[in-house]
Write a protein that holds these residues in place. Structure first.
Motif, PDB file in Angstrom:
ATOM      1  N   SER A  31     -67.601  36.224 -20.544  1.00 31.55           N
ATOM      2  CA  SER A  31     -67.826  37.334 -19.630  1.00 31.55           C
ATOM      3  C   SER A  31     -67.584  36.901 -18.189  1.00 31.55           C
ATOM      4  CB  SER A  31     -69.254  37.861 -19.799  1.00 31.55           C
ATOM      5  OG  SER A  31     -69.498  38.127 -21.171  1.00 31.55           O
ATOM      6  N   THR A  32     -67.988  35.690 -17.879  1.00 30.82           N
ATOM      7  CA  THR A  32     -67.740  35.141 -16.539  1.00 30.82           C
ATOM      8  C   THR A  32     -66.239  34.927 -16.338  1.00 30.82           C
ATOM      9  OG1 THR A  32     -69.892  34.079 -16.579  1.00 30.82           O
ATOM     10  CG2 THR A  32     -68.308  33.240 -14.987  1.00 30.82           C
ATOM     11  N   LYS A  61     -64.739  38.205 -15.384  1.00 28.83           N
ATOM     12  CA  LYS A  61     -65.070  38.575 -14.004  1.00 28.83           C
ATOM     13  C   LYS A  61     -64.271  37.740 -13.001  1.00 28.83           C
ATOM     14  CE  LYS A  61     -69.166  39.831 -12.805  1.00 28.83           C
ATOM     15  NZ  LYS A  61     -70.624  39.813 -12.544  1.00 28.83           N
ATOM     16  N   ASP A  62     -64.120  36.453 -13.282  1.00 32.30           N
ATOM     17  CA  ASP A  62     -63.352  35.580 -12.381  1.00 32.30           C
ATOM     18  C   ASP A  62     -61.894  36.022 -12.315  1.00 32.30           C
ATOM     19  OD1 ASP A  62     -65.610  34.104 -11.924  1.00 32.30           O
ATOM     20  OD2 ASP A  62     -65.063  32.434 -13.241  1.00 32.30           O
ATOM     21  N   GLN A  63     -61.358  36.421 -13.473  1.00 28.59           N
ATOM     22  CA  GLN A  63     -59.956  36.844 -13.529  1.00 28.59           C
ATOM     23  C   GLN A  63     -59.746  38.124 -12.716  1.00 28.59           C
ATOM     24  OE1 GLN A  63     -58.749  36.895 -17.632  1.00 28.59           O
ATOM     25  NE2 GLN A  63     -56.584  36.704 -17.126  1.00 28.59           N
ATOM     26  N   VAL A  64     -60.679  39.047 -12.846  1.00 31.34           N
ATOM     27  CA  VAL A  64     -60.571  40.300 -12.095  1.00 31.34           C
ATOM     28  C   VAL A  64     -60.725  40.024 -10.599  1.00 31.34           C
ATOM     29  CG1 VAL A  64     -61.655  42.545 -11.673  1.00 31.34           C
ATOM     30  CG2 VAL A  64     -61.322  41.730 -14.024  1.00 31.34           C
ATOM     31  N   ARG A  65     -61.679  39.214 -10.255  1.00 30.82           N
ATOM     32  CA  ARG A  65     -61.938  38.898  -8.839  1.00 30.82           C
ATOM     33  C   ARG A  65     -60.716  38.262  -8.181  1.00 30.82           C
ATOM     34  NH1 ARG A  65     -67.652  37.712  -9.617  1.00 30.82           N
ATOM     35  NH2 ARG A  65     -68.691  39.545  -8.754  1.00 30.82           N
ATOM     36  N   ALA A  66     -60.030  37.408  -8.933  1.00 30.75           N
ATOM     37  CA  ALA A  66     -58.877  36.696  -8.380  1.00 30.75           C
ATOM     38  C   ALA A  66     -57.664  37.608  -8.232  1.00 30.75           C
ATOM     39  CB  ALA A  66     -58.526  35.515  -9.280  1.00 30.75           C
ATOM     40  N   PRO A  97     -73.899  41.729 -13.404  1.00 26.28           N
ATOM     41  CA  PRO A  97     -75.155  42.415 -13.104  1.00 26.28           C
ATOM     42  C   PRO A  97     -75.025  43.391 -11.929  1.00 26.28           C
ATOM     43  CG  PRO A  97     -75.454  40.018 -13.209  1.00 26.28           C
ATOM     44  CD  PRO A  97     -73.998  40.281 -13.221  1.00 26.28           C
ATOM     45  N   TYR A  98     -75.943  44.306 -11.843  1.00 27.97           N
ATOM     46  CA  TYR A  98     -75.917  45.326 -10.802  1.00 27.97           C
ATOM     47  C   TYR A  98     -75.744  44.684  -9.432  1.00 27.97           C
ATOM     48  CZ  TYR A  98     -77.050  49.237  -7.843  1.00 27.97           C
ATOM     49  OH  TYR A  98     -76.982  50.209  -6.884  1.00 27.97           O
ATOM     50  N   GLY A  99     -74.770  45.219  -8.676  1.00 29.09           N
ATOM     51  CA  GLY A  99     -74.515  44.669  -7.349  1.00 29.09           C
ATOM     52  C   GLY A  99     -73.520  43.522  -7.354  1.00 29.09           C
ATOM     53  N   ASP A 100     -73.080  43.102  -8.532  1.00 31.24           N
ATOM     54  CA  ASP A 100     -72.157  41.974  -8.630  1.00 31.24           C
ATOM     55  C   ASP A 100     -70.934  42.336  -9.479  1.00 31.24           C
ATOM     56  OD1 ASP A 100     -71.393  39.323  -8.048  1.00 31.24           O
ATOM     57  OD2 ASP A 100     -72.081  38.664 -10.024  1.00 31.24           O
ATOM     58  N   SER A 101     -70.485  43.585  -9.338  1.00 34.34           N
ATOM     59  CA  SER A 101     -69.324  44.047 -10.093  1.00 34.34           C
ATOM     60  C   SER A 101     -68.058  43.349  -9.618  1.00 34.34           C
ATOM     61  CB  SER A 101     -69.170  45.559  -9.915  1.00 34.34           C
ATOM     62  OG  SER A 101     -67.903  45.974 -10.402  1.00 34.34           O
ATOM     63  N   ALA A 102     -67.182  43.018 -10.560  1.00 32.60           N
ATOM     64  CA  ALA A 102     -65.896  42.412 -10.201  1.00 32.60           C
ATOM     65  C   ALA A 102     -64.875  43.477  -9.799  1.00 32.60           C
ATOM     66  CB  ALA A 102     -65.361  41.605 -11.375  1.00 32.60           C
ATOM     67  N   ARG A 111     -61.117  57.393 -15.860  1.00 36.25           N
ATOM     68  CA  ARG A 111     -61.132  57.656 -14.419  1.00 36.25           C
ATOM     69  C   ARG A 111     -62.554  57.893 -13.905  1.00 36.25           C
ATOM     70  NH1 ARG A 111     -56.323  58.774 -11.762  1.00 36.25           N
ATOM     71  NH2 ARG A 111     -54.489  58.606 -13.102  1.00 36.25           N
ATOM     72  N   ASN A 112     -63.374  58.528 -14.712  1.00 32.78           N
ATOM     73  CA  ASN A 112     -64.782  58.726 -14.316  1.00 32.78           C
ATOM     74  C   ASN A 112     -65.458  57.379 -14.081  1.00 32.78           C
ATOM     75  OD1 ASN A 112     -64.801  61.514 -14.404  1.00 32.78           O
ATOM     76  ND2 ASN A 112     -65.564  61.611 -16.488  1.00 32.78           N
ATOM     77  N   SER A 113     -65.257  56.461 -15.010  1.00 32.32           N
ATOM     78  CA  SER A 113     -65.887  55.141 -14.887  1.00 32.32           C
ATOM     79  C   SER A 113     -65.351  54.409 -13.655  1.00 32.32           C
ATOM     80  CB  SER A 113     -65.622  54.296 -16.131  1.00 32.32           C
ATOM     81  OG  SER A 113     -66.256  54.861 -17.263  1.00 32.32           O
ATOM     82  N   LEU A 114     -64.036  54.484 -13.446  1.00 26.66           N
ATOM     83  CA  LEU A 114     -63.435  53.733 -12.342  1.00 26.66           C
ATOM     84  C   LEU A 114     -63.856  54.299 -10.990  1.00 26.66           C
ATOM     85  CD1 LEU A 114     -59.853  53.035 -13.750  1.00 26.66           C
ATOM     86  CD2 LEU A 114     -62.006  51.804 -14.140  1.00 26.66           C
ATOM     87  N   ALA A 115     -64.059  55.606 -10.920  1.00 25.80           N
ATOM     88  CA  ALA A 115     -64.561  56.215  -9.679  1.00 25.80           C
ATOM     89  C   ALA A 115     -65.974  55.708  -9.410  1.00 25.80           C
ATOM     90  CB  ALA A 115     -64.548  57.735  -9.797  1.00 25.80           C
ATOM     91  N   PHE A 116     -66.783  55.680 -10.458  1.00 23.13           N
ATOM     92  CA  PHE A 116     -68.154  55.185 -10.309  1.00 23.13           C
ATOM     93  C   PHE A 116     -68.158  53.718  -9.875  1.00 23.13           C
ATOM     94  CE2 PHE A 116     -72.039  53.248 -12.067  1.00 23.13           C
ATOM     95  CZ  PHE A 116     -72.977  53.965 -11.358  1.00 23.13           C
ATOM     96  N   LEU A 117     -67.180  52.965 -10.346  1.00 19.98           N
ATOM     97  CA  LEU A 117     -67.088  51.538 -10.014  1.00 19.98           C
ATOM     98  C   LEU A 117     -66.456  51.303  -8.643  1.00 19.98           C
ATOM     99  CD1 LEU A 117     -66.104  50.128 -13.512  1.00 19.98           C
ATOM    100  CD2 LEU A 117     -68.287  49.872 -12.319  1.00 19.98           C
ATOM    101  N   ASP A 118     -66.175  52.382  -7.923  1.00 24.71           N
ATOM    102  CA  ASP A 118     -65.656  52.304  -6.550  1.00 24.71           C
ATOM    103  C   ASP A 118     -64.287  51.637  -6.492  1.00 24.71           C
ATOM    104  OD1 ASP A 118     -65.847  52.935  -3.899  1.00 24.71           O
ATOM    105  OD2 ASP A 118     -66.916  51.100  -3.331  1.00 24.71           O
ATOM    106  N   MET A 119     -63.447  51.949  -7.483  1.00 22.28           N
ATOM    107  CA  MET A 119     -62.072  51.454  -7.465  1.00 22.28           C
ATOM    108  C   MET A 119     -61.184  52.506  -6.795  1.00 22.28           C
ATOM    109  SD  MET A 119     -61.702  49.568 -11.150  1.00 22.28           S
ATOM    110  CE  MET A 119     -60.705  48.196 -10.524  1.00 22.28           C
ATOM    111  N   HIS A 120     -60.072  52.045  -6.220  1.00 25.81           N
ATOM    112  CA  HIS A 120     -59.119  52.959  -5.582  1.00 25.81           C
ATOM    113  C   HIS A 120     -58.033  53.268  -6.597  1.00 25.81           C
ATOM    114  CE1 HIS A 120     -61.207  52.219  -1.856  1.00 25.81           C
ATOM    115  NE2 HIS A 120     -61.088  50.925  -2.065  1.00 25.81           N
TER     116      HIS A 120
END
Ligand code: FNR
Length: 185
Positions: A58-59, A62-67, A96-101, A127-136
């Motif tokens: 899982s980490t 997240k690292d892959q997305v962050r990069a 965890p909450y507040g630490d989304s990749a 698209r609903n999920s991605l909007a909630f996740l604050d993606m452009h």
């Protein structure tokens, strides 16, 4: 520099038409982007108890997305929604909450199905999920690929000129969106 795109393919099967579609987009992007396929098949089922100690796979996700500079979701439609394996990966990357990749990243959604209106409903759910996740998220073009045998090879070669032109336009618009969000980096 060339942007990196983390690619989520929402199907695990070997002959996935969505994987072929992803490869076609990679080919069309050429040297203008680097596609990095995110492994989602070995992830544990999301459990909020992970918050205490996130599992290694899982980490890794997240690292892959962050990069990455952007995220591309290539999704089948399962029972008029997103396959569970993809939703699980998104849930894992968002916590965890507040630490989304995912937060603040440019994103695009596309999908292929053997059905006529295939993936439209799944993509809308996504698209609903991605909007909630604050993606452009790229608004247009929308892309619902009606997949027929021989449309795209495993290596991403497209055998229909109209599809090729349409997908090139899709890739170009996504790259333009990524460039807008890269400004100031
Ligand atoms: C499907 N399929 C499907 N197609 C569609 O257009 N709408 C749907 O709601 C569904 N539902 C659905 C549920 C389940 C459990 C399966 C296995 C399949 C068909 C689906 O589009 C087809 O299997 C695609 O080939 C799946 O994508 P990949 O694996 O080829 O990328």
């Amino acid at each position: 520099s060339v942007p990196t795109i983390a690619v989520f393919v929402g199907s695990l099967r070997k002959d996935s038409c969505n994987r072929k579609l992803a490869r076609a987009l990679e080919k069309l992007a050429g040297d203008k982007a680097r596609f990095q396929y995110v492994q989602i098949g070995d992830l544990p089922l999301y459990d909020q108890d992970f918050d205490a100690s996130y599992p290694a796979q899982s980490t890794r996700l997240k690292d892959q997305v962050r990069a990455a500079d952007a995220v591309l979701f290539v999704t089948p439609e399962y029972n008029r929604s997103v396959p569970g394996v993809l939703k699980n990966a998104i849930d894992i990357g968002s916590r965890p909450y507040g630490d989304s990749a995912f937060a603040g990243k440019p994103a695009a959604v596309i999908g292929a199905s053997i059905g006529q209106i295939g993936t439209a409903v799944a993509q809308q759910h996504l698209r609903n999920s991605l909007a909630f996740l604050d993606m452009h998220v790229l608004g247009q073009p929308e892309a619902f690929i009606h997949f027929k045998d021989g449309l795209i090879d495993a290596d991403g070669t497209i055998h229909n000129e109209g599809t090729q032109t349409f997908l090139q336009g899709y890739v170009d618009r996504f790259l333009a969106l990524i460039a807008v969000h890269a400004k100031g980096d």
